[in-house]
Design an enzyme around this catalytic site. Structure first.
Site, PDB file in Angstrom:
ATOM      1  N   LYS A  36      73.699  17.297   7.260  1.00  7.89           N
ATOM      2  CA  LYS A  36      73.155  17.675   8.563  1.00  7.89           C
ATOM      3  C   LYS A  36      73.904  18.870   9.140  1.00  7.89           C
ATOM      4  CE  LYS A  36      72.176  12.894   9.920  1.00  7.89           C
ATOM      5  NZ  LYS A  36      72.881  11.712  10.409  1.00  7.89           N
TER       6      LYS A  36
ATOM      7  N   LYS B 270      77.344  18.782  -0.944  1.00  5.46           N
ATOM      8  CA  LYS B 270      76.253  17.825  -0.715  1.00  5.46           C
ATOM      9  C   LYS B 270      75.308  18.326   0.386  1.00  5.46           C
ATOM     10  CE  LYS B 270      78.538  14.984   2.680  1.00  5.46           C
ATOM     11  NZ  LYS B 270      79.001  13.769   3.225  1.00  5.46           N
TER      12      LYS B 270
ATOM     13  N   LYS C 191      86.011  17.395   7.046  1.00  2.39           N
ATOM     14  CA  LYS C 191      85.442  17.732   8.357  1.00  2.39           C
ATOM     15  C   LYS C 191      86.388  18.568   9.209  1.00  2.39           C
ATOM     16  CE  LYS C 191      82.032  14.078   9.020  1.00  2.39           C
ATOM     17  NZ  LYS C 191      81.669  12.856   9.715  1.00  2.39           N
TER      18      LYS C 191
HETATM   19  P1  AMP Z   1      75.156  10.369   7.788  1.00 11.31           P
HETATM   20  O1  AMP Z   1      74.102  11.395   7.895  1.00 11.31           O
HETATM   21  O2  AMP Z   1      76.489  10.974   7.455  1.00 11.31           O
HETATM   22  O3  AMP Z   1      75.213   9.417   8.953  1.00 11.31           O
HETATM   23  O4  AMP Z   1      74.779   9.497   6.511  1.00 11.31           O
HETATM   24  C1  AMP Z   1      73.875   8.418   6.550  1.00 11.31           C
HETATM   25  C2  AMP Z   1      73.674   7.850   5.163  1.00 11.31           C
HETATM   26  O5  AMP Z   1      73.109   8.827   4.294  1.00 11.31           O
HETATM   27  C3  AMP Z   1      74.978   7.390   4.482  1.00 11.31           C
HETATM   28  O6  AMP Z   1      74.711   6.222   3.732  1.00 11.31           O
HETATM   29  C4  AMP Z   1      75.302   8.537   3.565  1.00 11.31           C
HETATM   30  O7  AMP Z   1      76.078   8.139   2.452  1.00 11.31           O
HETATM   31  C5  AMP Z   1      73.917   8.980   3.132  1.00 11.31           C
HETATM   32  N1  AMP Z   1      73.928  10.394   2.757  1.00 11.31           N
HETATM   33  C6  AMP Z   1      74.269  11.452   3.542  1.00 11.31           C
HETATM   34  N2  AMP Z   1      74.170  12.607   2.867  1.00 11.31           N
HETATM   35  C7  AMP Z   1      73.767  12.277   1.607  1.00 11.31           C
HETATM   36  C8  AMP Z   1      73.480  13.048   0.418  1.00 11.31           C
HETATM   37  N3  AMP Z   1      73.578  14.379   0.406  1.00 11.31           N
HETATM   38  N4  AMP Z   1      73.067  12.365  -0.683  1.00 11.31           N
HETATM   39  C9  AMP Z   1      72.937  11.011  -0.673  1.00 11.31           C
HETATM   40  N5  AMP Z   1      73.203  10.244   0.398  1.00 11.31           N
HETATM   41  C10 AMP Z   1      73.610  10.864   1.531  1.00 11.31           C
END
Ligand code: AMP
Ligand code: TRP
Length: 346
Positions: A210, A207, A123
């Site tokens: 957002k 990956k 990040k």
């Molecule tokens: P975040 O958007 O970073 O708050 O992530 C929320 C949840 O989504 C967490 O459990 C992450 O590990 C999962 N997550 C985020 N991006 C991915 C992705 N590209 N593939 C699978 N899981 C994801």
């Protein structure tokens, strides 16, 4: 990461905790990596699902949008199938015990442990001095989110594995330092499944996220059928046809990702998907079928999200009731923790 402390079995109740940041639109990675697991677990154990607004502000969030996005994530949980009668849904900042425990954990975790966190490095890139201190201590707050409920299971995507290892290291060191064997459980990450690491549609080596500047890289829960069809049609692949077995996906990150998405959404294995499409080009029927499947699965979720968001007061009632239930679990755990640390009055 390893610890020198020997784990003692934890005998408390099994409990699930997870969270998603209200920092942008939810995408397919969040849905497959996290939300569908949340739903499956609510019939198996006590579950707490928070909207991690404290984590979101480690990077700048517009205050008005933060409130709106917090309701949106709560709505997404429910639209995906989390039932507030079964699981506790709440905003992290409404339960001050998270930050209270996080401070104690900041004094347990070692700088060397945090220095190893790859997500912080990703990040911040070359300019870590410009980022908030909170972004650096972010994983310590995550450990507090989990352990403030003595949660034993944490459904997350693959990218969170390292944060869960740190959570276990903090639990083990706390238990050891304060001579309270198995006071905190060594929480287990629930990562398994084909949806654990969904990659960008534009580049199979990063990956889906957002924060990717390209909207074409991700499918969001609010995309309509046309947007989904167009993003899948344009999704990067290679000129080879679909292989007949999983070995044939090696070294083909984009192809592997699309087959994985198909498998995760349809509840089939990659091998079963390949059995249907082996030898065909991606554009022939695989991509159109995948787009249809995405619309079939995501359209009801986004329609339900819109319906729920039309009544923000009802969402707020759910969040307030959830916060109250969460505090009732967290408060005695923090009280016991403070006693162990030796805070007044002992
Ligand atoms: P975040 O958007 O970073 O708050 O992530 C929320 C949840 O989504 C967490 O459990 C992450 O590990 C999962 N997550 C985020 N991006 C991915 C992705 N590209 N593939 C699978 N899981 C994801
Ligand atoms: N760090 C997680 C993410 O970015 C979000 C999160 C915060 C979380 N606290 C948590 C996930 C506690 C699981 C448990 O995806």
């Amino acid at each position: 990461m390893t610890t020198e402390h020997t784990p003692v079995p934890y005998t408390g109740p099994q409990r699930v905790l997870s969270g998603v940041q209200p920092s942008g639109d939810l995408h397919l990675g969040n849905y497959l990596g996290a939300l569908i697991k949340f739903v499956a677990l609510q019939d198996q154990m006590e579950c707490l699902y928070c909207v991690v607004d404290l984590h979101a502000i480690t990077q700048w969030q517009d205050p008005k949008q933060l409130t709106r996005q917090t309701r949106e994530i709560a709505a997404a949980y429910m639209a995906a199938g989390v039932d507030p009668k079964k699981a506790i849904i709440f905003p992290q900042s409404a339960v001050p015990e998270h930050t209270e425990l996080a401070w104690i954990f900041q004094c347990v975790a070692r700088l060397g442990w945090l220095d190893r966190m790859t997500q912080f490095k990703e990040k911040t890139g070359k300019h870590k001095e410009r980022h908030s201190v909170g972004l650096y201590t972010y994983p310590v707050l995550q450990a507090a989110d989990i352990l403030v409920y003595k949660a034993t299971h944490v459904p997350v995507g693959e990218d969170q594995r390292q944060h869960l290892e740190l959570t276990r290291d903090i639990a083990a060191k706390f238990n050891h330092d304060f001579e309270a064997p198995a006071f905190f459980p060594l929480a287990q990450a629930l990562v398994e499944g084909p949806g654990a690491r969904i990659m960008s549609l534009r580049d199979g080596s990063v990956k889906m996220s957002k924060s990717d500047p390209s909207d074409q890289s991700r499918i969001t829960l609010t995309d309509d059928a046309d947007a989904i069809a167009s993003k899948i049609r344009k999704a990067r692949t290679d000129p080879e046809p679909l292989p007949s077995d999983e070995d044939g996906l090696k070294g083909r990150a984009e192809a592997d990702n699309l087959v994985g998405i198909f498998a995760a959404l349809s509840g089939q294995t990659k091998a079963q998907i390949l059995a249907t499409y082996a030898g065909q080009g991606f554009g022939q029927s695989f991509k159109p079928d995948l787009a249809n499947l995405l619309v079939e699965k995501l359209a009801p979720v986004s329609a339900e999200m819109r319906r729920l968001l039309a009544d923000p007061a009802e969402i707020d009632r759910t969040l307030a009731a959830g916060a109250e239930k969460a505090r009732a679990i967290a408060a005695p755990i923090v009280a016991d923790t403070k006693k162990l640390v030796g805070f007044w009055p002992g």
